[in-house]
Design a protein around this motif. Structure first.
Motif, PDB file in Angstrom:
ATOM      1  N   GLU A  24      28.432   5.880  -0.185  1.00 60.61           N
ATOM      2  CA  GLU A  24      29.024   6.721   0.855  1.00 60.61           C
ATOM      3  C   GLU A  24      30.328   7.354   0.390  1.00 60.61           C
ATOM      4  O   GLU A  24      30.625   8.511   0.687  1.00 60.61           O
ATOM      5  CB  GLU A  24      29.275   5.880   2.113  1.00 60.61           C
ATOM      6  CG  GLU A  24      28.009   5.471   2.832  1.00 60.61           C
ATOM      7  CD  GLU A  24      28.281   4.456   3.928  1.00 60.61           C
ATOM      8  OE1 GLU A  24      29.479   4.154   4.164  1.00 60.61           O
ATOM      9  OE2 GLU A  24      27.315   3.950   4.540  1.00 60.61           O
ATOM     10  N   GLY A  25      31.091   6.584  -0.342  1.00 58.89           N
ATOM     11  CA  GLY A  25      32.372   7.108  -0.820  1.00 58.89           C
ATOM     12  C   GLY A  25      32.271   7.830  -2.138  1.00 58.89           C
ATOM     13  O   GLY A  25      33.293   8.260  -2.691  1.00 58.89           O
ATOM     14  N   GLN A  26      31.037   7.938  -2.648  1.00 61.85           N
ATOM     15  CA  GLN A  26      30.787   8.584  -3.941  1.00 61.85           C
ATOM     16  C   GLN A  26      31.685   7.983  -5.030  1.00 61.85           C
ATOM     17  O   GLN A  26      32.240   8.684  -5.870  1.00 61.85           O
ATOM     18  CB  GLN A  26      31.014  10.094  -3.841  1.00 61.85           C
ATOM     19  CG  GLN A  26      30.063  10.783  -2.869  1.00 61.85           C
ATOM     20  CD  GLN A  26      30.280  12.289  -2.824  1.00 61.85           C
ATOM     21  OE1 GLN A  26      31.311  12.804  -3.246  1.00 61.85           O
ATOM     22  NE2 GLN A  26      29.287  13.018  -2.316  1.00 61.85           N
ATOM     23  N   LEU A  27      31.778   6.655  -4.973  1.00 57.49           N
ATOM     24  CA  LEU A  27      32.634   5.945  -5.925  1.00 57.49           C
ATOM     25  C   LEU A  27      31.885   5.543  -7.185  1.00 57.49           C
ATOM     26  O   LEU A  27      32.427   5.648  -8.294  1.00 57.49           O
ATOM     27  CB  LEU A  27      33.227   4.703  -5.254  1.00 57.49           C
ATOM     28  CG  LEU A  27      34.085   4.971  -4.012  1.00 57.49           C
ATOM     29  CD1 LEU A  27      34.430   3.663  -3.317  1.00 57.49           C
ATOM     30  CD2 LEU A  27      35.344   5.732  -4.405  1.00 57.49           C
ATOM     31  N   LEU A  28      30.646   5.081  -7.019  1.00 55.38           N
ATOM     32  CA  LEU A  28      29.851   4.627  -8.160  1.00 55.38           C
ATOM     33  C   LEU A  28      28.412   5.096  -7.992  1.00 55.38           C
ATOM     34  O   LEU A  28      27.907   5.209  -6.870  1.00 55.38           O
ATOM     35  CB  LEU A  28      29.874   3.085  -8.270  1.00 55.38           C
ATOM     36  CG  LEU A  28      31.227   2.413  -8.502  1.00 55.38           C
ATOM     37  CD1 LEU A  28      31.080   0.898  -8.411  1.00 55.38           C
ATOM     38  CD2 LEU A  28      31.821   2.825  -9.848  1.00 55.38           C
ATOM     39  N   ASN A  29      27.759   5.354  -9.111  1.00 59.31           N
ATOM     40  CA  ASN A  29      26.359   5.753  -9.094  1.00 59.31           C
ATOM     41  C   ASN A  29      25.474   4.582  -9.530  1.00 59.31           C
ATOM     42  O   ASN A  29      25.636   4.037 -10.629  1.00 59.31           O
ATOM     43  CB  ASN A  29      26.116   6.943 -10.043  1.00 59.31           C
ATOM     44  CG  ASN A  29      26.777   8.209  -9.542  1.00 59.31           C
ATOM     45  OD1 ASN A  29      26.803   8.459  -8.330  1.00 59.31           O
ATOM     46  ND2 ASN A  29      27.320   9.008 -10.457  1.00 59.31           N
ATOM     47  N   ASP A  30      24.554   4.208  -8.668  1.00 63.77           N
ATOM     48  CA  ASP A  30      23.576   3.152  -8.952  1.00 63.77           C
ATOM     49  C   ASP A  30      24.218   1.881  -9.527  1.00 63.77           C
ATOM     50  O   ASP A  30      23.843   1.410 -10.612  1.00 63.77           O
ATOM     51  CB  ASP A  30      22.506   3.657  -9.932  1.00 63.77           C
ATOM     52  CG  ASP A  30      21.728   4.823  -9.360  1.00 63.77           C
ATOM     53  OD1 ASP A  30      21.458   4.801  -8.139  1.00 63.77           O
ATOM     54  OD2 ASP A  30      21.395   5.730 -10.133  1.00 63.77           O
ATOM     55  N   PRO A  31      25.177   1.319  -8.825  1.00 63.36           N
ATOM     56  CA  PRO A  31      25.797   0.094  -9.343  1.00 63.36           C
ATOM     57  C   PRO A  31      24.884  -1.111  -9.167  1.00 63.36           C
ATOM     58  O   PRO A  31      24.062  -1.168  -8.246  1.00 63.36           O
ATOM     59  CB  PRO A  31      27.048  -0.044  -8.478  1.00 63.36           C
ATOM     60  CG  PRO A  31      26.666   0.573  -7.183  1.00 63.36           C
ATOM     61  CD  PRO A  31      25.756   1.728  -7.526  1.00 63.36           C
ATOM     62  N   VAL A  32      25.022  -2.081 -10.054  1.00 57.60           N
ATOM     63  CA  VAL A  32      24.366  -3.381  -9.917  1.00 57.60           C
ATOM     64  C   VAL A  32      25.411  -4.344  -9.372  1.00 57.60           C
ATOM     65  O   VAL A  32      26.486  -4.499  -9.965  1.00 57.60           O
ATOM     66  CB  VAL A  32      23.816  -3.889 -11.261  1.00 57.60           C
ATOM     67  CG1 VAL A  32      23.253  -5.307 -11.106  1.00 57.60           C
ATOM     68  CG2 VAL A  32      22.748  -2.940 -11.798  1.00 57.60           C
ATOM     69  N   VAL A  33      25.130  -4.951  -8.250  1.00 57.26           N
ATOM     70  CA  VAL A  33      26.088  -5.840  -7.594  1.00 57.26           C
ATOM     71  C   VAL A  33      25.592  -7.275  -7.707  1.00 57.26           C
ATOM     72  O   VAL A  33      24.453  -7.578  -7.330  1.00 57.26           O
ATOM     73  CB  VAL A  33      26.281  -5.460  -6.108  1.00 57.26           C
ATOM     74  CG1 VAL A  33      27.273  -6.410  -5.443  1.00 57.26           C
ATOM     75  CG2 VAL A  33      26.744  -4.016  -5.990  1.00 57.26           C
ATOM     76  N   MET A  34      26.427  -8.160  -8.206  1.00 60.78           N
ATOM     77  CA  MET A  34      26.105  -9.579  -8.317  1.00 60.78           C
ATOM     78  C   MET A  34      27.112 -10.380  -7.500  1.00 60.78           C
ATOM     79  O   MET A  34      28.324 -10.215  -7.679  1.00 60.78           O
ATOM     80  CB  MET A  34      26.112 -10.025  -9.777  1.00 60.78           C
ATOM     81  CG  MET A  34      24.951  -9.463 -10.582  1.00 60.78           C
ATOM     82  SD  MET A  34      25.040  -9.825 -12.344  1.00 60.78           S
ATOM     83  CE  MET A  34      26.141  -8.511 -12.878  1.00 60.78           C
TER      84      MET A  34
END
Length: 257
Positions: free
Chosen positions: A124-134
């Motif tokens: 939504e904030g256009q901060l990261l593209n396709d991040p992997v969250v652990m």
């Protein structure tokens, strides 16, 4: 002859009293899953997933193809000669204070739901593209107390643990532990629930507390033989003394006659 008969009856009575006070548990008291049939198949329909609670400490790591853009989110602190990711505490309002994003409400979410929430905020904030969250809960622990061989607080490395695994960590129940009425105390954001589980019944696998959540408290109460033994201990000395006196008196009486 009458005196000898009386003496023998007293001996039998004395032995009977001691046997009653030290009676052992029956098979029905100690065997698990008693109604499970041979070669019976039970389909696992469990969909349990632990949810994050107030007081949980979580580790969050963000990964993308470009490591430099994730540096503001993967804050590292020095710890002696080593370094580690900063931890996040879920506060009383259910939030963590996360870099750039600010307050993020995680309480009541599963790990997977928390991951998806962070991904959506990055998008939504256009901060990261396709991040992997652990995400990992760092203070997942359960307490096992009562009639087990090794009561204590046990850390859990995975995302869930069954009550059978927890009891195994504690060395299993002692012979004096009541298997049909194990109590699980669960706290979720200040609300405590008390649920009892019967380990002698195969339906244990369908119990809502078969899988434990972080900070659950498992209590194994003493069975009837343990309670009887404890109360009997306070009387057994008196009983033995009185019985010994009667037997000795009878023996002297028989010997003199």
């Amino acid at each position: 002859m009458i005196e000898s008969f009386l003496y023998n009856r007293l001996v039998v009575l004395f032995c009977g009293v001691l046997l009653l006070l030290t009676s052992c548990s029956t098979k029905q008291d100690i065997v698990y899953f008693q109604n499970a049939k041979n070669f019976e198949t039970i389909v696992d329909t469990d969909t349990f997933k632990a949810k994050l609670k107030v007081g949980d400490v979580v580790s969050i790591y963000i990964s993308t193809l470009d490591p430099t853009v994730t540096q503001p989110y993967n804050i590292v602190i020095a710890s002696g000669n080593n370094s580690r990711l900063i931890d996040y505490l879920i506060d009383v309002d259910g939030n963590i204070d996360y870099p750039v994003l600010g307050k993020v409400k995680l309480v009541g979410l599963t790990i997977e739901e928390a991951k998806e929430l962070l991904k959506s905020k990055f998008s939504e904030g256009q901060l990261l593209n396709d991040p992997v969250v652990m995400i990992r809960v760092l203070n997942f622990r359960i307490t096992v107390a009562g009639e087990v061989r090794s009561p204590g607080v046990y850390p859990v490395s995975g995302e869930r643990v069954s009550i059978l695994e927890a009891l195994g960590m504690a060395g299993d129940l002692t012979i004096k532990g009541r298997r049909d009425n194990v109590l699980v105390i669960r706290d979720f954001n200040g609300t405590k629930t008390y649920t009892r589980i019967d380990l002698t019944n195969k339906e244990v696998f369908n119990s809502p507390v078969y899988y434990l959540t972080q900070n659950d408290y498992v209590y194994v109460e003493p069975n009837h033989s343990a309670i009887s033994g404890a109360s009997g201990d306070s009387r057994i000395g008196t009983i033995i003394s009185i019985s010994s006196f009667i037997l000795t008196t009878a023996l002297i009486f028989v010997t003199r006659n």
